[in-house]
Design an enzyme around this catalytic site. Structure first.
Site, PDB file in Angstrom:
ATOM      1  N   GLU A  36      -4.337  12.174  11.172  1.00  0.00           N
ATOM      2  CA  GLU A  36      -3.576  11.458  10.101  1.00  0.00           C
ATOM      3  C   GLU A  36      -4.771  10.927   8.923  1.00  0.00           C
ATOM      4  O   GLU A  36      -4.652  11.341   7.850  1.00  0.00           O
ATOM      5  CB  GLU A  36      -2.537  10.695  10.280  1.00  0.00           C
ATOM      6  CG  GLU A  36      -1.693  10.215   9.115  1.00  0.00           C
ATOM      7  CD  GLU A  36      -0.709   9.035   9.673  1.00  0.00           C
ATOM      8  OE1 GLU A  36      -0.801   8.505  10.851  1.00  0.00           O
ATOM      9  OE2 GLU A  36       0.293   8.757   9.162  1.00  0.00           O
ATOM     10  N   ASP A  53       0.941   3.769   1.008  1.00  0.00           N
ATOM     11  CA  ASP A  53       1.988   2.744   1.219  1.00  0.00           C
ATOM     12  C   ASP A  53       1.303   1.269   0.949  1.00  0.00           C
ATOM     13  O   ASP A  53       1.818   0.498   0.295  1.00  0.00           O
ATOM     14  CB  ASP A  53       2.488   2.717   2.612  1.00  0.00           C
ATOM     15  CG  ASP A  53       3.332   4.132   2.893  1.00  0.00           C
ATOM     16  OD1 ASP A  53       3.261   4.727   2.219  1.00  0.00           O
ATOM     17  OD2 ASP A  53       3.917   3.999   3.961  1.00  0.00           O
ATOM     18  N   ASP A  98       5.047  15.544   2.051  1.00  0.00           N
ATOM     19  CA  ASP A  98       4.719  16.286   3.170  1.00  0.00           C
ATOM     20  C   ASP A  98       5.062  17.664   3.218  1.00  0.00           C
ATOM     21  O   ASP A  98       4.399  18.645   3.505  1.00  0.00           O
ATOM     22  CB  ASP A  98       5.019  15.294   4.383  1.00  0.00           C
ATOM     23  CG  ASP A  98       4.498  14.137   4.826  1.00  0.00           C
ATOM     24  OD1 ASP A  98       5.013  13.333   3.525  1.00  0.00           O
ATOM     25  OD2 ASP A  98       3.743  13.886   5.573  1.00  0.00           O
ATOM     26  N   ARG A 147      -1.901   0.447  11.034  1.00  0.00           N
ATOM     27  CA  ARG A 147      -0.815   0.482  10.380  1.00  0.00           C
ATOM     28  C   ARG A 147      -0.648  -0.746   9.051  1.00  0.00           C
ATOM     29  O   ARG A 147      -1.263  -1.771   9.530  1.00  0.00           O
ATOM     30  CB  ARG A 147       0.621   0.575  11.435  1.00  0.00           C
ATOM     31  CG  ARG A 147       0.505   1.787  12.248  1.00  0.00           C
ATOM     32  CD  ARG A 147       0.959   3.306  11.424  1.00  0.00           C
ATOM     33  NE  ARG A 147       2.411   2.856  10.836  1.00  0.00           N
ATOM     34  CZ  ARG A 147       2.943   3.595   9.991  1.00  0.00           C
ATOM     35  NH1 ARG A 147       2.245   4.760   9.601  1.00  0.00           N
ATOM     36  NH2 ARG A 147       4.044   3.344   9.410  1.00  0.00           N
ATOM     37  N   GLY A 177       3.034   7.105  -2.151  1.00  0.00           N
ATOM     38  CA  GLY A 177       2.479   7.931  -0.967  1.00  0.00           C
ATOM     39  C   GLY A 177       1.417   7.102  -0.160  1.00  0.00           C
ATOM     40  O   GLY A 177       1.054   7.476   0.861  1.00  0.00           O
ATOM     41  N   TRP A 190       9.781  14.579   5.112  1.00  0.00           N
ATOM     42  CA  TRP A 190       9.338  13.889   4.024  1.00  0.00           C
ATOM     43  C   TRP A 190       8.995  14.644   2.621  1.00  0.00           C
ATOM     44  O   TRP A 190       8.513  15.947   2.879  1.00  0.00           O
ATOM     45  CB  TRP A 190       7.978  12.904   4.176  1.00  0.00           C
ATOM     46  CG  TRP A 190       8.205  11.858   4.801  1.00  0.00           C
ATOM     47  CD1 TRP A 190       7.748  10.546   3.870  1.00  0.00           C
ATOM     48  CD2 TRP A 190       8.509  11.098   6.279  1.00  0.00           C
ATOM     49  NE1 TRP A 190       8.369   9.278   4.841  1.00  0.00           N
ATOM     50  CE2 TRP A 190       8.796   9.683   5.937  1.00  0.00           C
ATOM     51  CE3 TRP A 190       8.858  11.845   7.241  1.00  0.00           C
ATOM     52  CZ2 TRP A 190       8.861   9.089   6.907  1.00  0.00           C
ATOM     53  CZ3 TRP A 190       9.271  11.110   8.217  1.00  0.00           C
ATOM     54  CH2 TRP A 190       9.351   9.306   8.197  1.00  0.00           C
TER      55      TRP A 190
HETATM   56  C1  2M8 Z   1       3.555   7.576   5.349  1.00  0.00           C
HETATM   57  O1  2M8 Z   1       4.739   6.678   4.758  1.00  0.00           O
HETATM   58  C2  2M8 Z   1       5.806   6.128   5.626  1.00  0.00           C
HETATM   59  C3  2M8 Z   1       6.841   5.786   4.957  1.00  0.00           C
HETATM   60  O2  2M8 Z   1       7.405   6.478   3.722  1.00  0.00           O
HETATM   61  C4  2M8 Z   1       5.530   5.121   6.816  1.00  0.00           C
HETATM   62  O3  2M8 Z   1       4.413   4.923   6.623  1.00  0.00           O
HETATM   63  O4  2M8 Z   1       6.412   5.368   7.775  1.00  0.00           O
HETATM   64  C5  2M8 Z   1       2.932   7.455   4.003  1.00  0.00           C
HETATM   65  O5  2M8 Z   1       1.558   7.976   4.707  1.00  0.00           O
HETATM   66  C6  2M8 Z   1       3.322   8.825   3.170  1.00  0.00           C
HETATM   67  O6  2M8 Z   1       2.486   9.189   2.031  1.00  0.00           O
HETATM   68  C7  2M8 Z   1       3.821   9.970   4.008  1.00  0.00           C
HETATM   69  O7  2M8 Z   1       4.533  10.919   3.366  1.00  0.00           O
HETATM   70  C8  2M8 Z   1       4.820   9.532   5.330  1.00  0.00           C
HETATM   71  C9  2M8 Z   1       4.923  10.789   6.208  1.00  0.00           C
HETATM   72  O8  2M8 Z   1       3.634  11.394   6.570  1.00  0.00           O
HETATM   73  O9  2M8 Z   1       3.894   8.516   6.012  1.00  0.00           O
END
Ligand code: 2M8
Length: 432
Positions: A402, A167, A38, A200, A165, A35
């Site tokens: 997280e 979501d 990240d 989620r 970021g 990502w």
């Molecule tokens: C989360 O986003 C992804 C989609 O891109 C997901 O929910 O599957 C968010 O917290 C995002 O900020 C982060 O970059 C990603 C990976 O940690 O997860």
């Protein structure tokens, strides 16, 4: 070994466990690909003890860069599909500017990469790495300012909540609720199997995420068309604050490699002006996102409002109002009898506040990191060191989660989360 040093050592072990050779996955199972932001946070952590590996993390992110300059939000690991959405859903080959040999998503994320690159370069004795990556970073920033600010407003737009970021932040709900879906898009999630669904985004959030994703795909990722036709076009306070800092980092790199910096200074000047005029609400004493379609501010009280402190975009009077009326207000963000830990990602007064759900209220390591840097910049060093200590204590007690519940300090989402580890290393090294 001092407890903080041993915490940093644990963090290094997590980054090593999540390393996939040249890049690092955000978490062992939930996020099996690379990502964008990240990897930038990860590089910030790595830079403290393995500069070569930090550079590799940045280089591997640049692998996914599109020919128009965009750095995508995900670069897929072709050997480990099984995350939704996978590359078949994005179909990036519809765009003439997408890479042909790397599988990526079709949207971006906040450009922390340039900020991380500057930190690496500052530790380097020579300008070699700066010279190597400068053209790619410049092209990324030009893409943002050209394609996402087509009218030269000074603020760029995001076209998907994933680009922020954050979501499922309450900031996006009103717009998402106005989108009438003719039929539910067909898809199968994987995330809510790996982590309890209550932590989620909901299925309704995902329906909208997929709708917006399909829309960008059906417009062949033509940015001007998307910005013109999508119902979700938002000048996000968080992304614009990070872009402003990243522009500043890029300017530093330009000077270092002997390239002209006027274009970058021009962007920064327009951003400063537009930010103050367009995103500040004087009645509430808050910065809010601007919804381009609805032509109005999105008045949701969330942690994004403090991002201009990190960027240095607020004047002293506004900074004071943000900190004293909001951040230190126990009804909103400060600890009280219900929330003992800080800083929740949404105000406790927000109608959508949910202390255990993702970006609707839990504490995130990167959000605290932004806040404490912002506080230091405006002279609140005592408060900054308190937040630093509290943040480290949270991880020490509960592990590298997280996100964390601000009422109990309990950790949720995935464990062994890479940016929690990387930012712990940074916080341990940089005493506030
Ligand atoms: C989360 O986003 C992804 C989609 O891109 C997901 O929910 O599957 C968010 O917290 C995002 O900020 C982060 O970059 C990603 C990976 O940690 O997860």
């Amino acid at each position: 070994m001092k407890p903080l040093q041993s915490l940093a050592e644990q963090a290094k072990r997590i980054l090593a466990a999540n390393a996939m050779g040249a890049w690092t996955k955000p978490a062992p199972r939930l996020y099996p690909h690379q990502w964008n932001w990240d990897s930038a946070f990860i590089a910030l952590g790595l830079a403290h003890y393995n500069l070569e590996r930090a550079k590799t993390e940045i280089r591997s992110l640049l692998r996914g860069q599109w020919r128009n300059g965009m750095i995508p939000h995900i670069i897929y690991n072709p050997d480990r599909l099984g995350y939704f959405p996978d590359p078949h859903v994005w179909q990036i080959s519809r765009s003439p500017t997408a890479p042909r040999d790397v599988l990526t998503s079709g949207i971006t994320q906040p450009p922390m990469i340039t900020i991380a690159a500057r930190e690496i370069v500052r530790r380097e004795p020579s300008a070699g790495f700066a010279r190597e990556i400068y053209p790619a970073l410049l092209s990324y920033h030009r893409w943002f300012h050209r394609e996402r600010d087509p009218h030269g407003d000074g603020l760029v737009s995001i076209i998907h909540p994933w680009e922020s970021g954050m979501d499922n932040s309450p900031r996006w709900l009103e717009i998402l609720q106005t989108i009438q879906l003719a039929a539910r898009p067909a898809y199968k999630r994987e995330d809510d199997v790996l982590v309890p669904a209550s932590e989620r985004p909901t299925d309704s959030d995902y329906d909208h995420f997929i709708f917006l994703m399909n829309l960008a795909r059906d417009l062949n990722y033509d940015q001007r068309e998307i910005v013109e036709h999508s119902p979700f076009v938002v000048q996000d306070v968080l992304l614009n604050s990070i872009l402003y800092c990243a522009d500043d980092s890029l300017r530093e790199l330009a000077v270092m490699v002997g390239e002209p910096s006027q274009e970058i200074e021009g962007w920064m000047q327009s951003t400063r002006r537009a930010f103050q005029k367009k995103l500040w609400d004087d009645g509430d004493g808050m910065y809010y996102d601007f919804d381009i379609r609805g032509a109005s501010l999105i008045k949701e009280n969330t942690i994004a409002a403090f991002m201009p402190l990190y960027a240095g975009l607020a004047d002293d009077a506004r900074a004071r109002r943000l900190v004293e009326n909001h951040l230190l207000n126990p009804a909103e963000y400060a600890p009280d009898s219900s929330t003992r830990f800080r800083v929740p990602t949404a105000s406790k007064t927000n109608a959508y506040f949910d202390p255990r759900n993702y970006w609707r209220g839990p504490i995130w390591m990167n959000a605290n990191w932004f806040i404490l840097h912002g506080l230091k910049r405006y002279g609140y060093s005592g408060l900054a060191s308190q937040i630093r200590e509290d943040t480290l204590a949270l991880v020490e007690r509960k592990g590298f989660h997280e996100y964390f519940d601000p009422r109990t300090g309990e950790g949720y989402g995935t464990d062994m989360f890479s940016w929690s580890a990387a930012l712990v290393i940074d916080l341990v090294q940089n005493a506030a």
